[in-house]
Design a protein around this motif. Structure first.
Motif, PDB file in Angstrom:
ATOM      1  N   LEU A 128       0.598  -1.102   0.131  1.00  0.00           N
ATOM      2  CA  LEU A 128      -0.060   0.122  -0.062  1.00  0.00           C
ATOM      3  C   LEU A 128       0.896   1.393  -0.066  1.00  0.00           C
ATOM      4  O   LEU A 128       0.342   1.756  -0.630  1.00  0.00           O
ATOM      5  CB  LEU A 128      -0.740  -0.048   1.178  1.00  0.00           C
ATOM      6  CG  LEU A 128      -1.914   1.289   1.528  1.00  0.00           C
ATOM      7  CD1 LEU A 128      -2.479   1.936   0.116  1.00  0.00           C
ATOM      8  CD2 LEU A 128      -2.749   1.543   2.795  1.00  0.00           C
ATOM      9  N   LEU A 129       1.986   1.221   0.919  1.00  0.00           N
ATOM     10  CA  LEU A 129       2.611   2.200   1.049  1.00  0.00           C
ATOM     11  C   LEU A 129       3.441   2.646  -0.806  1.00  0.00           C
ATOM     12  O   LEU A 129       3.582   4.051  -0.662  1.00  0.00           O
ATOM     13  CB  LEU A 129       3.809   2.376   2.103  1.00  0.00           C
ATOM     14  CG  LEU A 129       3.228   2.400   3.486  1.00  0.00           C
ATOM     15  CD1 LEU A 129       3.926   2.653   4.348  1.00  0.00           C
ATOM     16  CD2 LEU A 129       2.151   3.480   3.790  1.00  0.00           C
ATOM     17  N   ALA A 130       3.939   1.521  -0.989  1.00  0.00           N
ATOM     18  CA  ALA A 130       4.500   2.429  -2.053  1.00  0.00           C
ATOM     19  C   ALA A 130       3.201   2.790  -3.200  1.00  0.00           C
ATOM     20  O   ALA A 130       4.675   3.353  -4.126  1.00  0.00           O
ATOM     21  CB  ALA A 130       5.745   0.872  -2.970  1.00  0.00           C
ATOM     22  N   ALA A 131       2.408   2.187  -3.631  1.00  0.00           N
ATOM     23  CA  ALA A 131       1.003   1.866  -4.403  1.00  0.00           C
ATOM     24  C   ALA A 131       1.104   4.239  -4.486  1.00  0.00           C
ATOM     25  O   ALA A 131       0.998   4.386  -4.944  1.00  0.00           O
ATOM     26  CB  ALA A 131       0.353   1.559  -4.780  1.00  0.00           C
ATOM     27  N   GLU A 132       0.637   4.133  -3.033  1.00  0.00           N
ATOM     28  CA  GLU A 132       0.552   5.615  -2.470  1.00  0.00           C
ATOM     29  C   GLU A 132       1.292   6.320  -2.697  1.00  0.00           C
ATOM     30  O   GLU A 132       1.376   7.528  -3.169  1.00  0.00           O
ATOM     31  CB  GLU A 132       0.382   5.682  -0.759  1.00  0.00           C
ATOM     32  CG  GLU A 132      -0.903   4.733   0.015  1.00  0.00           C
ATOM     33  CD  GLU A 132      -1.933   5.344  -0.530  1.00  0.00           C
ATOM     34  OE1 GLU A 132      -2.213   6.135  -1.544  1.00  0.00           O
ATOM     35  OE2 GLU A 132      -3.383   5.240   0.202  1.00  0.00           O
ATOM     36  N   ALA A 133       2.928   6.002  -2.172  1.00  0.00           N
ATOM     37  CA  ALA A 133       3.814   7.000  -2.880  1.00  0.00           C
ATOM     38  C   ALA A 133       3.911   7.704  -4.833  1.00  0.00           C
ATOM     39  O   ALA A 133       4.192   8.377  -4.936  1.00  0.00           O
ATOM     40  CB  ALA A 133       5.572   6.537  -2.774  1.00  0.00           C
TER      41      ALA A 133
END
Length: 478
Positions: A335-340
């Motif tokens: 999730l964090l990778a996709a958000e960034a």
């Protein structure tokens, strides 16, 4: 022992689950965000409305977010609770929470509509609608018809996450898409052909909301994981006390955003009047209209960020209920990778193509001051979109973990302490530009706090593998 519903959430690869749930959720939220932005595009390109209509739309927009806040509190809370219940095989609580959510939404929507209709003028004034007489009149017209559609809007928005928790993210997406398609078709007919002005824009929007609500009602008779019964619709304070706290972060996130928008609108009105250009009557509505457009573009981007995280709620809740913290930790990383990535792409677009973006909103029909201020607003207000997306994803993921208190605290710090506080403080030193600085500064300060919380969260998902699932399962019990 009875087989658990939606057992695939515990076995299917995390990345595949995230895509299958997040993408329909993103589309649903994007479509919801587009309802207002589509109105604004058609309004801004109508020669008899222009920036006055845009400013009126900006004034009314936060008031629709208030209704959305209540709906997502009920819907997201129920979605998280139902997912936890299904993961721990507690179907009785699952179907009763859905029934309670439906009744609660209907009652709340009637109250909101009544308040809006009774106190319309006072509410419009609170959100900066008195910037000039033309803007106020158009805001009154638009707000009246939007208020009449509030019950349909809230019902559809509440049922959307509940439908996802039942294992049908594609239907949730289709219901919202159908409503938006109707809005897009009806907007030019009502605004350009019938020349109904702001009423036409609102009527097109409400018609789409009715379609989404009707599709949601149909789905209630075709639930897959549970079946609604008469007992589902008996209000239970004990049950609401369990699922509403899981949605309180969504509620406060939206409401605090409304407070931030109210602060921004009023500071624009106050410091715009002191500006050499925008202090002139014929240009007074431009800052309000422009910042409203920038906020709508931001809403589109943040809808993707929210969709990525909200789409994970059923998966997170189920795996927490099943005690699979390893899968939850992996999902957080994805999730964090996709958000960034989403934040980076959006930031590059608004920094490189601000003139093209504002061109979609009728810049050709406005003065050079309109475009000049819009370019500055896009590049300044949205320069920290990466952090904005990561922050939002963090808040919602914590909510899905059952950490409602921590999630709520972070959201309130971002939107109220920083969002409202800086919007009120920075213009004192930087004038109208201070309003634009408030957004990126808020995101940077929140990002520092989020980083600390994420370190703690990763550790909690690695150590003591039974503690988290036990705590959340106890929430779903009884």
């Amino acid at each position: 022992m009875e087989e658990k519903s939606n057992a695939y959430l515990e076995t299917k690869p995390v990345g595949s689950l995230m895509r299958s749930y997040a993408i329909p959720c993103i589309i649903s939220l994007l479509v919801a965000a587009l309802y207002n932005i589509v109105d604004q595009i058609f309004i801004s390109n109508a020669d008899y409305l222009g920036s006055y209509g845009n400013a009126a739309n900006t004034v009314v927009f936060p008031l629709t977010v208030v209704a959305l806040a209540i709906a997502v509190m009920i819907g997201d809370g129920c979605c998280a609770f139902v997912s936890i219940c299904l993961g721990s095989n507690q179907k009785e609580n699952a179907h009763r929470s859905i029934g309670n959510s439906i009744i609660l939404t209907i009652l709340a929507s009637i109250v909101v509509t009544a308040i809006y209709l009774i106190f319309a003028d006072q509410i419009i004034a609170m959100f900066g609608g008195t910037v000039n007489d033309e803007t106020f009149a158009l805001a009154q017209e638009y707000f009246f018809w939007i208020a009449l559609g509030i019950p349909f809007y809230m019902f559809g928005q509440t049922l959307n996450p509940i439908i996802r928790s039942d294992g049908s993210p594609n239907f949730a997406m289709a219901a919202t898409l159908a409503g938006c398609a109707a809005n897009i078709v009806l907007d030019p007919i009502c605004i350009y052909v019938l020349r109904w002005g702001m009423m036409g824009a609102a009527v097109a929007t409400v018609a789409g909301q009715i379609i989404t609500a009707a599709a949601s009602v149909w789905y209630l008779f075709h639930l897959k994981a549970v079946k609604l019964e008469k007992s589902s619709f008996r209000l239970s304070g004990r049950l609401m006390g369990r699922f509403l706290p899981l949605g309180i972060c969504s509620f406060l996130s939206q409401v605090s955003m409304v407070l931030s928008m109210a602060a921004v609108n009023n500071m624009i009105q106050k410091y715009g009047a002191l500006d050499a250009i925008f202090g002139q009557a014929e240009y007074a509505q431009i800052p309000m209209a422009v910042v409203g457009i920038v906020m709508k573009v931001f809403q589109v981007v943040i809808s993707i960020a929210i969709g990525l995280a909200a789409g994970c709620i059923p998966v997170v809740g189920y795996n927490i209920g099943a005690g699979r913290k390893d899968r939850v930790r992996s999902l957080l990383t994805h999730l964090l990778a996709a958000e960034a990535i989403v934040g980076l792409i959006a930031m590059l677009i608004v920094e490189i193509f601000p003139a093209q973006l504002i061109g979609v909103f009728g810049a050709a029909n406005e003065s050079a001051y309109y475009t000049e201020f819009a370019v500055k607003a896009f590049r300044t207000y949205l320069c920290m979109l990466i952090l904005a997306c990561v922050n939002k994803g963090t808040f919602i993921f914590l909510q899905a973990l059952g950490k409602a208190g921590l999630s709520t605290m972070l959201s309130m710090v971002r939107e109220v302490v920083f969002g409202v506080g800086l919007a009120l403080l920075l213009p004192v030193f930087f004038g109208l530009d201070g309003v634009l600085y408030s957004m990126p500064v808020s995101d940077v300060l929140t990002g520092v706090i989020s980083a600390v919380v994420l370190v703690y969260t990763y550790r909690s998902l690695r150590d003591d593998p039974e503690s988290l699932s036990h705590g959340v399962t106890q929430t779903a019990a009884n």
